[in-house]
Design a protein around this motif. Structure first.
Motif, PDB file in Angstrom:
ATOM      1  N   LEU A 217       0.820  -1.208   0.000  1.00  0.00           N
ATOM      2  CA  LEU A 217       0.000   0.000   0.000  1.00  0.00           C
ATOM      3  C   LEU A 217       0.857   1.262   0.000  1.00  0.00           C
ATOM      4  CD1 LEU A 217      -2.729  -1.076   2.571  1.00  0.00           C
ATOM      5  CD2 LEU A 217      -3.169  -0.422   0.206  1.00  0.00           C
ATOM      6  N   TYR A 218       1.939   1.252   0.767  1.00  0.00           N
ATOM      7  CA  TYR A 218       2.748   2.455   0.911  1.00  0.00           C
ATOM      8  C   TYR A 218       3.574   2.770  -0.324  1.00  0.00           C
ATOM      9  CZ  TYR A 218       2.087   4.594   5.452  1.00  0.00           C
ATOM     10  OH  TYR A 218       1.568   5.320   6.497  1.00  0.00           O
ATOM     11  N   ALA A 219       3.967   1.760  -1.095  1.00  0.00           N
ATOM     12  CA  ALA A 219       4.800   1.999  -2.281  1.00  0.00           C
ATOM     13  C   ALA A 219       4.105   2.927  -3.287  1.00  0.00           C
ATOM     14  CB  ALA A 219       5.197   0.679  -2.929  1.00  0.00           C
ATOM     15  N   PRO A 220       2.866   2.614  -3.714  1.00  0.00           N
ATOM     16  CA  PRO A 220       2.214   3.531  -4.662  1.00  0.00           C
ATOM     17  C   PRO A 220       1.836   4.867  -4.028  1.00  0.00           C
ATOM     18  CG  PRO A 220       0.710   1.758  -4.050  1.00  0.00           C
ATOM     19  CD  PRO A 220       2.055   1.392  -3.515  1.00  0.00           C
ATOM     20  N   LEU A 221       1.455   4.854  -2.742  1.00  0.00           N
ATOM     21  CA  LEU A 221       1.087   6.106  -2.093  1.00  0.00           C
ATOM     22  C   LEU A 221       2.286   7.046  -2.023  1.00  0.00           C
ATOM     23  CD1 LEU A 221      -1.222   7.634  -0.565  1.00  0.00           C
ATOM     24  CD2 LEU A 221      -0.103   6.871   1.531  1.00  0.00           C
ATOM     25  N   THR A 222       3.440   6.502  -1.674  1.00  0.00           N
ATOM     26  CA  THR A 222       4.651   7.316  -1.575  1.00  0.00           C
ATOM     27  C   THR A 222       5.001   7.930  -2.921  1.00  0.00           C
ATOM     28  OG1 THR A 222       5.524   5.984   0.254  1.00  0.00           O
ATOM     29  CG2 THR A 222       7.112   7.260  -1.015  1.00  0.00           C
ATOM     30  N   ALA A 223       4.930   7.125  -3.980  1.00  0.00           N
ATOM     31  CA  ALA A 223       5.249   7.626  -5.318  1.00  0.00           C
ATOM     32  C   ALA A 223       4.297   8.740  -5.738  1.00  0.00           C
ATOM     33  CB  ALA A 223       5.206   6.476  -6.322  1.00  0.00           C
ATOM     34  N   LEU A 224       3.006   8.551  -5.476  1.00  0.00           N
ATOM     35  CA  LEU A 224       2.003   9.539  -5.869  1.00  0.00           C
ATOM     36  C   LEU A 224       2.130  10.824  -5.060  1.00  0.00           C
ATOM     37  CD1 LEU A 224      -1.055   7.157  -6.279  1.00  0.00           C
ATOM     38  CD2 LEU A 224       0.003   8.492  -8.106  1.00  0.00           C
TER      39      LEU A 224
ATOM     40  N   ASN B 161      -4.088  17.812  -9.651  1.00  0.00           N
ATOM     41  CA  ASN B 161      -4.164  16.703 -10.610  1.00  0.00           C
ATOM     42  C   ASN B 161      -5.210  15.731 -10.081  1.00  0.00           C
ATOM     43  OD1 ASN B 161      -3.615  14.022 -11.777  1.00  0.00           O
ATOM     44  ND2 ASN B 161      -1.863  15.006 -12.757  1.00  0.00           N
ATOM     45  N   GLN B 162      -6.356  15.712 -10.711  1.00  0.00           N
ATOM     46  CA  GLN B 162      -7.487  14.943 -10.213  1.00  0.00           C
ATOM     47  C   GLN B 162      -7.206  13.450 -10.166  1.00  0.00           C
ATOM     48  OE1 GLN B 162     -10.233  16.257  -8.817  1.00  0.00           O
ATOM     49  NE2 GLN B 162     -10.723  14.151  -8.237  1.00  0.00           N
ATOM     50  N   HIS B 163      -6.387  12.969 -11.085  1.00  0.00           N
ATOM     51  CA  HIS B 163      -6.085  11.535 -11.121  1.00  0.00           C
ATOM     52  C   HIS B 163      -5.250  11.122  -9.909  1.00  0.00           C
ATOM     53  CE1 HIS B 163      -7.814  11.232 -15.087  1.00  0.00           C
ATOM     54  NE2 HIS B 163      -7.046  12.229 -15.504  1.00  0.00           N
ATOM     55  N   ILE B 164      -4.242  11.926  -9.582  1.00  0.00           N
ATOM     56  CA  ILE B 164      -3.425  11.642  -8.404  1.00  0.00           C
ATOM     57  C   ILE B 164      -4.282  11.714  -7.146  1.00  0.00           C
ATOM     58  CG2 ILE B 164      -1.486  12.425  -6.982  1.00  0.00           C
ATOM     59  CD1 ILE B 164      -0.160  13.453  -9.510  1.00  0.00           C
ATOM     60  N   LEU B 165      -5.131  12.725  -7.066  1.00  0.00           N
ATOM     61  CA  LEU B 165      -6.017  12.888  -5.909  1.00  0.00           C
ATOM     62  C   LEU B 165      -6.934  11.690  -5.746  1.00  0.00           C
ATOM     63  CD1 LEU B 165      -7.025  14.779  -3.638  1.00  0.00           C
ATOM     64  CD2 LEU B 165      -8.601  15.766  -5.302  1.00  0.00           C
ATOM     65  N   SER B 166      -7.488  11.226  -6.846  1.00  0.00           N
ATOM     66  CA  SER B 166      -8.406  10.085  -6.821  1.00  0.00           C
ATOM     67  C   SER B 166      -7.704   8.807  -6.384  1.00  0.00           C
ATOM     68  CB  SER B 166      -9.028   9.899  -8.208  1.00  0.00           C
ATOM     69  OG  SER B 166      -9.880   8.781  -8.224  1.00  0.00           O
ATOM     70  N   PHE B 167      -6.530   8.549  -6.946  1.00  0.00           N
ATOM     71  CA  PHE B 167      -5.796   7.329  -6.597  1.00  0.00           C
ATOM     72  C   PHE B 167      -5.375   7.352  -5.127  1.00  0.00           C
ATOM     73  CE2 PHE B 167      -4.397   7.173 -11.278  1.00  0.00           C
ATOM     74  CZ  PHE B 167      -5.441   6.332 -11.606  1.00  0.00           C
TER      75      PHE B 167
ATOM     76  N   LYS C   5       8.887  11.879   0.090  1.00  0.00           N
ATOM     77  CA  LYS C   5       9.173  10.440   0.081  1.00  0.00           C
ATOM     78  C   LYS C   5       9.798  10.018   1.410  1.00  0.00           C
ATOM     79  CE  LYS C   5      11.508   6.862  -2.613  1.00  0.00           C
ATOM     80  NZ  LYS C   5      12.396   6.565  -3.766  1.00  0.00           N
ATOM     81  N   HIS C   6      10.719  10.814   1.910  1.00  0.00           N
ATOM     82  CA  HIS C   6      11.378  10.510   3.183  1.00  0.00           C
ATOM     83  C   HIS C   6      10.374  10.495   4.331  1.00  0.00           C
ATOM     84  CE1 HIS C   6      14.392  10.493   6.341  1.00  0.00           C
ATOM     85  NE2 HIS C   6      13.835  11.569   6.865  1.00  0.00           N
TER      86      HIS C   6
END
Length: 209
Positions: free
Chosen positions: A73-80, A136-142, A192-193
């Motif tokens: 879960l944290y990997a994609p959240l951190t990237a976004l 960015n609505q897509h980032i917000l949605s994800f 990210k940190h």
């Protein structure tokens, strides 16, 4: 139903309802002062959010906490979130800086008072504000889709010793300064940190539950 859902979420997140605990809709409806219908409706949404697991015709239990799930879960959240911080640099205004500092001050206050659920909510508001600034609505949605799954883990992370929670306050201020300086690279790196810091002590945190 919204009040019932919110209260059940809080009880699962803060550990009032323990991982693996069997849930009884009759007992919960009595505790909440509502009928069984809103509890059952809340169960459906809680299952979608990954907070409970229902075995039809048998039982409903709070889902257990797994290290692998946290990392996934944290990997994609951190990237976004890092990308959002980078994009926010393009839109940042002084009013945003002032807003972020006010939120971080409230976060710090609740951390120091050990009102951890409220502190977690201000931490979420800090990150959510940067997502909105990024526009960015897509980032917000994800990120919104990931957020509810992650709330239980964030609460565990914020229960760390006070000096470690204080480090999160300092992280936020560093992110604000990077945004203020319009340094996109630094903003992304610091975000990210901030999100990855708790993962360094993941085994210890889970063991303490």
């Amino acid at each position: 139903m919204n009040r019932t859902l919110s209260q059940l979420q809080k009880w699962i997140i803060d550990g009032t309802l323990q991982p693996g605990e069997k849930l009884n809709d009759t007992e919960l409806s009595e505790a909440l002062g509502v009928s069984r219908t809103p509890v059952r409706e809340a169960f459906q949404l809680l299952e979608v959010q990954g907070l409970i697991q229902t075995f039809p015709g048998k039982e409903t239990r709070v889902t257990t906490l797994e290290k692998e799930d946290i990392i996934k879960l944290y990997a994609p959240l951190t990237a976004l979130q890092a990308l959002a911080a980078e994009l926010a640099v393009q839109n940042i205004q002084q009013e945003h800086i002032d807003q972020l500092r006010a939120i971080n001050a409230s976060f710090n206050e609740y951390v120091n008072d050990e009102q951890l659920y409220e502190a977690m909510e201000y931490d979420e508001e800090f990150h959510q504000t940067i997502l909105h600034i990024a526009n960015n609505q897509h980032i917000l949605s994800f990120c919104s889709a990931l957020q509810m799954h992650i709330r239980r883990y964030k609460y565990i992370f914020i229960k760390r010793p006070n000096w470690e929670s204080q480090a999160a306050v300092d992280d936020h201020e560093a992110i604000i300064k990077a945004l203020e300086a319009r340094d996109a690279e630094a903003a992304a790196r610091l975000m990210k940190h901030n999100l990855e810091r708790p993962l360094e002590h993941l085994d210890k945190l889970l063991h303490s539950l």
